[in-house]
Design an enzyme around this catalytic site. Structure first.
Site, PDB file in Angstrom:
ATOM      1  N   HIS A 211      -5.847  16.823  -6.022  1.00 37.99           N
ATOM      2  CA  HIS A 211      -6.157  15.816  -7.044  1.00 37.99           C
ATOM      3  C   HIS A 211      -6.300  16.423  -8.434  1.00 37.99           C
ATOM      4  O   HIS A 211      -6.143  15.733  -9.435  1.00 37.99           O
ATOM      5  CB  HIS A 211      -7.417  15.044  -6.654  1.00 37.99           C
ATOM      6  CG  HIS A 211      -7.182  14.119  -5.500  1.00 37.99           C
ATOM      7  ND1 HIS A 211      -8.118  13.224  -5.055  1.00 37.99           N
ATOM      8  CD2 HIS A 211      -6.103  13.941  -4.696  1.00 37.99           C
ATOM      9  CE1 HIS A 211      -7.622  12.535  -4.028  1.00 37.99           C
ATOM     10  NE2 HIS A 211      -6.411  12.967  -3.792  1.00 37.99           N
ATOM     11  N   ARG A 347      -9.613   8.745  -7.841  1.00 39.81           N
ATOM     12  CA  ARG A 347      -9.602   8.734  -6.376  1.00 39.81           C
ATOM     13  C   ARG A 347     -10.844   9.369  -5.753  1.00 39.81           C
ATOM     14  O   ARG A 347     -10.845   9.681  -4.556  1.00 39.81           O
ATOM     15  CB  ARG A 347      -8.349   9.472  -5.887  1.00 39.81           C
ATOM     16  CG  ARG A 347      -7.049   8.870  -6.371  1.00 39.81           C
ATOM     17  CD  ARG A 347      -5.870   9.829  -6.243  1.00 39.81           C
ATOM     18  NE  ARG A 347      -5.932  10.924  -7.211  1.00 39.81           N
ATOM     19  CZ  ARG A 347      -5.002  11.851  -7.347  1.00 39.81           C
ATOM     20  NH1 ARG A 347      -3.941  11.845  -6.588  1.00 39.81           N
ATOM     21  NH2 ARG A 347      -5.139  12.816  -8.258  1.00 39.81           N
ATOM     22  N   HIS A 451      -2.699  16.838   5.525  1.00 38.37           N
ATOM     23  CA  HIS A 451      -2.876  15.589   6.279  1.00 38.37           C
ATOM     24  C   HIS A 451      -2.954  15.867   7.780  1.00 38.37           C
ATOM     25  O   HIS A 451      -3.493  15.067   8.526  1.00 38.37           O
ATOM     26  CB  HIS A 451      -1.733  14.613   5.970  1.00 38.37           C
ATOM     27  CG  HIS A 451      -1.797  14.053   4.575  1.00 38.37           C
ATOM     28  ND1 HIS A 451      -0.741  13.446   3.968  1.00 38.37           N
ATOM     29  CD2 HIS A 451      -2.801  14.015   3.675  1.00 38.37           C
ATOM     30  CE1 HIS A 451      -1.086  13.048   2.743  1.00 38.37           C
ATOM     31  NE2 HIS A 451      -2.337  13.393   2.543  1.00 38.37           N
TER      32      HIS A 451
HETATM   33  C1  HEM Z   1      -8.908  11.609   4.306  1.00 38.13           C
HETATM   34  C2  HEM Z   1      -8.224  12.299   3.543  1.00 38.13           C
HETATM   35  C3  HEM Z   1      -6.952  11.888   2.853  1.00 38.13           C
HETATM   36  C4  HEM Z   1      -6.434  10.665   2.653  1.00 38.13           C
HETATM   37  C5  HEM Z   1      -7.004   9.332   3.053  1.00 38.13           C
HETATM   38  C6  HEM Z   1      -5.194  10.847   1.915  1.00 38.13           C
HETATM   39  C7  HEM Z   1      -4.380   9.827   1.513  1.00 38.13           C
HETATM   40  C8  HEM Z   1      -3.277   9.981   0.722  1.00 38.13           C
HETATM   41  C9  HEM Z   1      -2.459   8.903   0.242  1.00 38.13           C
HETATM   42  C10 HEM Z   1      -2.661   7.441   0.526  1.00 38.13           C
HETATM   43  C11 HEM Z   1      -1.473   9.438  -0.496  1.00 38.13           C
HETATM   44  C12 HEM Z   1      -0.340   8.699  -1.188  1.00 38.13           C
HETATM   45  C13 HEM Z   1       0.748   8.460  -0.192  1.00 38.13           C
HETATM   46  C14 HEM Z   1       1.991   7.901  -0.775  1.00 38.13           C
HETATM   47  O1  HEM Z   1       2.077   6.686  -0.896  1.00 38.13           O
HETATM   48  O2  HEM Z   1       2.908   8.637  -1.132  1.00 38.13           O
HETATM   49  C15 HEM Z   1      -1.678  10.858  -0.509  1.00 38.13           C
HETATM   50  C16 HEM Z   1      -0.912  11.737  -1.194  1.00 38.13           C
HETATM   51  C17 HEM Z   1      -1.145  13.086  -1.225  1.00 38.13           C
HETATM   52  N1  HEM Z   1      -2.042  13.794  -0.458  1.00 38.13           N
HETATM   53 FE1  HEM Z   1      -3.431  12.992   0.715  1.00 38.13          FE
HETATM   54  N2  HEM Z   1      -4.989  12.180   1.720  1.00 38.13           N
HETATM   55  C18 HEM Z   1      -6.039  12.852   2.274  1.00 38.13           C
HETATM   56  C19 HEM Z   1      -6.223  14.198   2.307  1.00 38.13           C
HETATM   57  C20 HEM Z   1      -5.408  15.110   1.694  1.00 38.13           C
HETATM   58  C21 HEM Z   1      -5.631  16.515   1.711  1.00 38.13           C
HETATM   59  C22 HEM Z   1      -6.769  17.231   2.424  1.00 38.13           C
HETATM   60  C23 HEM Z   1      -4.644  17.071   0.993  1.00 38.13           C
HETATM   61  C24 HEM Z   1      -4.560  18.562   0.776  1.00 38.13           C
HETATM   62  C25 HEM Z   1      -3.865  19.363   0.308  1.00 38.13           C
HETATM   63  C26 HEM Z   1      -3.780  16.007   0.515  1.00 38.13           C
HETATM   64  C27 HEM Z   1      -2.650  16.146  -0.259  1.00 38.13           C
HETATM   65  C28 HEM Z   1      -1.934  15.100  -0.788  1.00 38.13           C
HETATM   66  C29 HEM Z   1      -0.917  15.265  -1.811  1.00 38.13           C
HETATM   67  C30 HEM Z   1      -0.473  16.562  -2.465  1.00 38.13           C
HETATM   68  C31 HEM Z   1      -0.441  13.991  -2.094  1.00 38.13           C
HETATM   69  C32 HEM Z   1       0.567  13.622  -3.171  1.00 38.13           C
HETATM   70  C33 HEM Z   1      -0.246  13.247  -4.406  1.00 38.13           C
HETATM   71  C34 HEM Z   1       0.543  12.728  -5.559  1.00 38.13           C
HETATM   72  O3  HEM Z   1       1.742  13.000  -5.670  1.00 38.13           O
HETATM   73  O4  HEM Z   1      -0.062  12.033  -6.399  1.00 38.13           O
HETATM   74  N3  HEM Z   1      -4.279  14.829   0.977  1.00 38.13           N
HETATM   75  N4  HEM Z   1      -2.767  11.173   0.269  1.00 38.13           N
END
Ligand code: HEM
Ligand SMILES: [Ca+2]
Length: 691
Positions: A211, A347, A451
């Site tokens: 983030h 977020r 994830h």
């Molecule tokens: C409970 C924990 C988490 C939830 C609910 C969550 C949820 C999400 C969601 C909804 C998206 C956007 C999906 C889309 O429509 O493309 C996203 C993107 C992403 N997540 Fe997670 N995530 C979680 C944990 C993590 C963790 C631990 C990482 C660690 C590295 C991570 C890395 C990312 C990255 C890099 C993106 C792309 C962000 C962007 O381009 O703005 N997430 N995640």
């Protein structure tokens, strides 16, 4: 330009002018159509949103809205105009760009509605700017918030410009993202596995870093509503270019319908207003600069800072960020005393663990500001704030590079990519030719690796009991953070350090693979389908293109022997073969996540290469990287030594008010057996070095 010799300048002028004009008309008609769909209740208003629609609100173009509203329209119009231009002249973007006559006319015309991005830099500035601009004095826009992400490889749009990647190399449609998710990523809920001795804090730190460095902007409907792409007729769907819904195959074990909502991300405005393939916008500063804490714009910062003794705003009890005036809809509140907290990143409430880490850094800023104020009675608010911010960012960078990253990419990659931090002295690694801007592909797949590390439950460890809450019940709520008179933040933080990390394999828990953002109507999403569909939305090339990018062997077949998927276990290679027609087709996320992890890391050779490359760029392309010894902007040798003593346990002990903790909270504490007594033992917090 030979190709266009048959056209006179007047004719080219007319074609280009028409393409821009038509793009404007199309954009306007899409907007009025969205207004209509919002009015008749197809699209959902934010006020009525449940967690399910929050997905779009997270991605919405929020952070920079005030400054860049017109950039949203401009990006869309340039995208539409480029599409029309390539069609009218039956040429590729490269062919158009190689013709100065076309480029000149385009710029003359586009200037009327697009201004190149420009910033003013002052070389003597001691601190990094909130927006990230002017970090690089030669290329002042690099790493700045609100700009297009960069690409490591050219995209694979179906029309070369904007239409998502949807076809196999043999011309058949790619398998549905949900089908891939079901076959490759399904985890049997009976038997989730754990990852060595690592703790869930590894996952949580990752989300915070994610983030900090990336927040890709999405599209929303009229009045910020959530665009709905399912339950509308095929005719309506054709008129909604924002929609790219995911087909759910028959017999799905979780979803009863055949459609999962998916809305495309926003096309970015190019810095110089050039035509080109669709790119996406990063709303965050690319730099690892605690932008989740400090915000990315001066306006945002005004809401975050107390403007007194260098402090950030806090509730009177000194425990939490105050409510955000415009962010009240950013979380789901379950009690009258609770509210959505204001932070630098919208977020903050996505998971209680994330809230916990962010609050820890807020408290650390104010702790440092308090000490600096005492030591330097002549400093004003601005001096203290800037210096405290610089120190907090140094700490964040130090823990990330020294302690966290090695667990992710493994020690070999740390050495190969020069990611080791020094024990003493300046590293002086800055290179102003290295672009730190977050790569589109890094955000779309490799850095979503975590994830797979998620668990179905949120651990909550009080002085008396070890509790767990279901993750799917906790998305987007401040409930746990505020619980027990605010001690919940600590209980969640401590819980993360004592719970095992889910195994770093291709399997992903049902909390996010079936029940992401479940609402009161039972609607939910599959995060893994979103990841896969997102990479197609951004037209990220398939697995083999990335293997080549990283200098890894190309897979000609689905076997695991020579010439095949040599970094996969046969079981995973078979799963990929069951859904894809050719190894070239494999989407980056499933292909990379299902590789065998690097020794000592949690990701395989491909993801570790892309992640290491990005972190190398963030280190060498950041003039303010904490180990640099520039006179005006760097730390003094004594300060640098002090930053290097920063540790996660020290931050947790102080801000979660703990009595004791293991030495490395990224790993589970050892039980006291003869063999591992000295590896990750408990310490009394009072023994830890405080600086
Ligand atoms: C409970 C924990 C988490 C939830 C609910 C969550 C949820 C999400 C969601 C909804 C998206 C956007 C999906 C889309 O429509 O493309 C996203 C993107 C992403 N997540 Fe997670 N995530 C979680 C944990 C993590 C963790 C631990 C990482 C660690 C590295 C991570 C890395 C990312 C990255 C890099 C993106 C792309 C962000 C962007 O381009 O703005 N997430 N995640
Ligand atoms: Ca940042």
């Amino acid at each position: 330009c030979k190709q266009f010799a048959e056209y006179t300048d007047e004719q080219l002028y007319k074609i280009i002018s028409n393409s821009i004009h038509n793009a404007e008309l199309t954009h306007r008609s899409i907007q009025s159509f969205n207004e209509y769909l919002f009015k008749i209740g197809v699209d959902e208003a934010p006020a009525r949103t449940s967690a399910w629609t929050y997905h779009q609100h997270y991605a919405a173009f929020k952070q920079l809205k005030h400054g860049t509203v017109s950039d949203i329209d401009t990006g869309i119009i340039i995208d539409l105009a480029t599409t029309e231009l390539t069609r009218s002249l039956a040429a590729s973007i490269d062919q158009l760009a190689a013709c100065p006559r076309i480029v000149d006319i385009w710029h003359k015309l586009i200037r009327l509605r697009c201004n190149p991005t420009s910033v003013k830099c002052f070389p003597g500035e001691r601190y990094r700017r909130l927006t990230g601009e002017c970090n690089n004095l030669k290329y002042p826009l690099w790493g700045m918030a609100g700009r297009a992400e960069r690409r490591f490889l050219p995209p694979a749009y179906m029309d070369g410009v904007s239409i998502p990647r949807q076809l196999s190399v043999d011309g058949h449609p790619l398998p549905s993202a949900r089908m891939v998710s079901n076959i490759v990523h399904r985890q049997d809920p009976c038997c989730p596995l754990r990852e060595r001795d690592l703790s869930l804090y590894v996952m949580q730190w990752g989300q915070m870093v994610d983030h900090d460095v990336v927040d890709t902007a999405g599209l929303t409907g009229a009045e910020d509503s959530s665009i709905m792409c399912c339950n509308i007729s095929v005719k309506l769907l054709e008129k909604r270019p924002e929609c790219f819904p995911i087909h759910i195959p028959k017999g799905d074990l979780h979803f009863p319908s055949d459609c999962m909502n998916f809305v495309r991300n926003l096309p970015a405005k190019d810095d110089w207003c050039r035509f080109g393939f669709r790119n996406q916008v990063n709303q965050a500063t690319s730099f690892l600069d605690a932008s989740f804490l400090y915000g990315q714009t001066p306006t945002d910062s005004k809401r975050i800072r107390a403007f007194e003794r260098g402090m950030l705003r806090m509730t009177p009890n000194g425990l939490f960020p105050p409510p955000g005036s415009s962010d009240t809809r950013s979380c789901q509140v379950e009690s009258k005393e609770h509210y959505c907290m204001k932070s630098g990143d919208f977020r903050i409430h996505v998971m209680p663990g994330l809230t916990s880490v962010q609050v820890m850094f807020l408290r650390e800023h104010n702790r440092i500001a308090f000490i600096l104020g005492k030591l330097n009675p002549l400093w004003n608010d601005e001096d203290i704030y800037s210096e405290a911010r610089k120190i907090v960012i140094g700490q964040l960078q130090h823990i990330t590079y020294a302690y966290w990253l090695p667990y992710i990419v493994g020690p070999d990659r740390i050495i190969q990519y020069g990611l080791r931090v020094l024990k003493h002295g300046y590293a002086n690694v800055y290179d102003d030719e290295i672009d730190p801007t977050i790569a589109n592909e890094f955000a779309v797949a490799p850095f979503r690796f975590a994830h797979t590390l998620l668990q179905d439950t949120v651990p909550y460890l009080t002085e008396k009991a070890a509790l767990t809450f279901r993750s799917e019940d906790m998305f987007n709520k401040p409930t746990l953070a505020f619980s027990k008179e605010g001690r919940g933040v600590s209980y969640v933080g401590l819980g993360l350090s004592q719970a095992p990390l889910s195994k770093a394999d291709e399997k992903v828990v049902t909390a996010v693979r079936d029940n992401l953002f479940k609402d009161m109507h039972g609607r939910s999403l599959d995060l893994i389908s979103l990841n896969i569909q997102r990479s197609r939305d951004h037209a990220v090339p398939g697995y083999n293109a990335w293997r080549k990018f990283c200098g890894l062997p190309y897979a000609f077949h689905f076997g695991t022997g020579p010439g095949g998927l040599v970094d996969h276990f046969p079981e995973n290679a078979k799963k990929l073969q069951a859904v894809y027609r050719h190894p070239d087709d494999i989407d980056l996320f499933p292909g990379g996540l299902s590789e065998i992890p690097m020794p000592g890391g949690v990701v395989g050779p491909l993801f570790s290469c892309i992640i290491s490359q990005q972190f190398s760029n963030l280190k060498r392309g950041d003039r303010f990287y904490y180990e640099n010894g520039f006179k005006e902007t760097g730390f003094t040798p004594a300060q640098l030594d002090s930053i290097r003593t920063t540790s996660l346990p020290r931050l947790m002990c102080t801000h979660f008010h703990l009595n004791r903790l293991q030495v490395d909270p990224f790993r589970l504490p050892n039980t006291f057996t003869i063999f591992d007594i000295f590896t990750n033992v408990w310490y009394f917090c009072s023994v830890l070095d405080f600086h």
